[in-house]
Scaffold this active site. Structure first.
Site, PDB file in Angstrom:
ATOM      1  N   HIS A  80     -17.368 -54.401  -8.894  1.00 56.20           N
ATOM      2  CA  HIS A  80     -17.759 -55.525  -8.796  1.00 56.20           C
ATOM      3  C   HIS A  80     -17.720 -56.051  -7.555  1.00 56.20           C
ATOM      4  O   HIS A  80     -16.727 -55.861  -6.808  1.00 56.20           O
ATOM      5  CB  HIS A  80     -17.018 -56.432  -9.923  1.00 56.20           C
ATOM      6  CG  HIS A  80     -15.615 -56.297  -9.715  1.00 56.20           C
ATOM      7  ND1 HIS A  80     -15.124 -57.450  -8.706  1.00 56.20           N
ATOM      8  CD2 HIS A  80     -14.587 -55.782 -10.268  1.00 56.20           C
ATOM      9  CE1 HIS A  80     -13.850 -57.271  -8.767  1.00 56.20           C
ATOM     10  NE2 HIS A  80     -13.438 -56.526  -9.784  1.00 56.20           N
ATOM     11  N   ARG A 131     -17.253 -60.313 -13.960  1.00 56.45           N
ATOM     12  CA  ARG A 131     -17.334 -60.088 -12.536  1.00 56.45           C
ATOM     13  C   ARG A 131     -18.279 -58.898 -12.501  1.00 56.45           C
ATOM     14  O   ARG A 131     -18.910 -58.610 -11.580  1.00 56.45           O
ATOM     15  CB  ARG A 131     -16.075 -59.954 -11.940  1.00 56.45           C
ATOM     16  CG  ARG A 131     -14.978 -59.184 -12.438  1.00 56.45           C
ATOM     17  CD  ARG A 131     -13.622 -59.420 -11.755  1.00 56.45           C
ATOM     18  NE  ARG A 131     -12.506 -58.419 -12.069  1.00 56.45           N
ATOM     19  CZ  ARG A 131     -11.901 -58.724 -13.079  1.00 56.45           C
ATOM     20  NH1 ARG A 131     -11.800 -59.799 -14.007  1.00 56.45           N
ATOM     21  NH2 ARG A 131     -10.750 -57.856 -13.355  1.00 56.45           N
ATOM     22  N   GLU A 158     -10.922 -53.493 -15.999  1.00 56.68           N
ATOM     23  CA  GLU A 158     -10.115 -53.084 -14.842  1.00 56.68           C
ATOM     24  C   GLU A 158      -8.762 -52.861 -15.823  1.00 56.68           C
ATOM     25  O   GLU A 158      -8.306 -52.901 -16.724  1.00 56.68           O
ATOM     26  CB  GLU A 158      -9.824 -54.311 -14.075  1.00 56.68           C
ATOM     27  CG  GLU A 158      -8.937 -54.347 -13.068  1.00 56.68           C
ATOM     28  CD  GLU A 158      -9.013 -53.207 -12.230  1.00 56.68           C
ATOM     29  OE1 GLU A 158      -8.744 -52.051 -12.536  1.00 56.68           O
ATOM     30  OE2 GLU A 158      -9.274 -53.482 -10.910  1.00 56.68           O
ATOM     31  N   HIS A 253     -14.795 -51.587 -12.293  1.00 59.76           N
ATOM     32  CA  HIS A 253     -13.828 -52.193 -11.682  1.00 59.76           C
ATOM     33  C   HIS A 253     -12.969 -51.020 -10.751  1.00 59.76           C
ATOM     34  O   HIS A 253     -13.200 -49.849 -11.045  1.00 59.76           O
ATOM     35  CB  HIS A 253     -12.867 -52.919 -12.491  1.00 59.76           C
ATOM     36  CG  HIS A 253     -13.490 -53.816 -13.532  1.00 59.76           C
ATOM     37  ND1 HIS A 253     -13.368 -55.279 -13.212  1.00 59.76           N
ATOM     38  CD2 HIS A 253     -14.034 -53.605 -14.819  1.00 59.76           C
ATOM     39  CE1 HIS A 253     -13.931 -55.591 -14.005  1.00 59.76           C
ATOM     40  NE2 HIS A 253     -14.521 -54.909 -14.938  1.00 59.76           N
TER      41      HIS A 253
END
Length: 328
Positions: A80, A131, A158, A253
């Site tokens: 991201h 994100r 993430e 991520h």
């Protein structure tokens, strides 16, 4: 005499009938010949159209099977863009922080780079965090591909940073020391302190994780844990999609992508801890029919893939990620 005349008439009629049949056969043969020629022409045209469609569908030299001219699959990964907490230098993990304006610009740059190289995709996989989702959407919008399927999964989230989530990285270093923070942040199998369920960022309070079992819902994670929850998804969902011919984009991520490249490139536990993946710079992999990576020109060691961006931009972005715990 009458019988003779009847016989002559019958004989002449028979000859006429045979002649008419011969004429009919000739006409039929001509028509068939014309039809065959038409079919050959139509087939040729369909073949040409099919070739064009196949080229358009594949993008970057791919065919309808998803293989390029060298018999390789293409997989594109993108972390991201810079989030608001990246900008504030805070541990983010599973907290659903929005992109910063700089992150939106990075995502648009990624879209432009992919478009310039002629990439296209059939499906995008992403996490449950905005994100990553918005970075992927910006790329698809730039490519005119907002219509393709988008599949979200918590397994691409993430890494969970436990009780560190929300804390400023530099302030955490000042409190616990650089060695301890780097151990939490960069070791392969040492997780940060666990998050208390009473914490405002506890994922168990979030409806998007209602289907996760108590065992699946993390209180903290090290990279080893992230690899363990990521790989079942890769094996059961993403790998079969690639082998079926789908051109895959993964918008995720830093740590979920590190889990993937560790698996693809066979990177050791020690070496993966020092690998930094920059924000919103597409990482392009070529995979053989067994989904083993093929090292490409411009590969960024120790990876087999290359970044679709100016190398100077890549270098600066990687250094920026590495220096986060040293920011003032």
């Amino acid at each position: 005499r009458i019988l003779r005349r009847i016989s002559i008439v019958m004989h002449q009629s028979l000859r006429l009938l045979v002649a008419l049949q011969l004429v009919g056969c000739a006409v039929t043969l001509n028509l068939l010949s014309s039809d065959v020629n038409s079919l050959h022409l139509a087939g040729s045209r369909l073949s040409s159209v099919g070739s064009v469609v196949q080229r358009l569908r594949g993008g970057s030299g791919a065919t309808a099977t998803g293989l390029d001219e060298n018999g390789h699959y293409t997989l594109v990964l993108v972390r991201h863009g810079e989030s608001q907490w990246n900008k504030e230098n805070r541990f983010t993990g599973w907290v659903d922080v929005p992109l910063a304006d700089t992150g939106v610009a990075e995502a648009n740059r990624a879209a432009a780079n992919l478009k310039e190289e002629g990439f296209a995709f059939d499906i995008m996989y992403t996490s449950l965090l905005q994100r990553a989702i918005k970075t992927g959407l910006a790329i698809l919008e730039g490519l005119g591909l907002l219509w393709i399927p988008i599949v979200k999964t918590w397994r691409l989230n993430e890494r969970h940073y436990g009780a560190l989530q929300g804390l400023n990285k530099k302030e955490t270093v000042d409190k616990h020391g650089i060695d301890q923070v780097n151990l939490w942040r960069r070791s392969y199998d040492v997780p940060p302190p666990k998050m208390d369920p009473a914490n405002e960022y506890w994922a168990g309070k979030d409806a998007r994780y209602n289907e996760l079992s108590e065992k699946e819902l993390p209180a903290t994670e090290c990279l080893k844990d992230t690899v363990a929850r990521f790989l079942p998804w890769w094996d059961s969902v993403c790998a079969p999609a690639i082998k079926s011919g789908k051109r895959v984009l993964i918008a995720a991520h830093g740590n979920s992508l590190r889990a993937l490249v560790k698996h693809l490139d066979g990177i050791s536990d020690d070496e993966i801890c020092g690998l930094n993946i920059p924000t919103a710079i597409p990482l392009v992999y070529k995979l053989d029919r067994n989904l083993k990576p093929v090292k490409v020109d411009g590969a960024w060691a120790p990876l087999s893939g290359r970044y679709a961006c100016d190398p100077a931009v890549v270098k600066a972005a990687i250094e920026g990620v590495a220096n986060q715990t040293g920011k003032k």
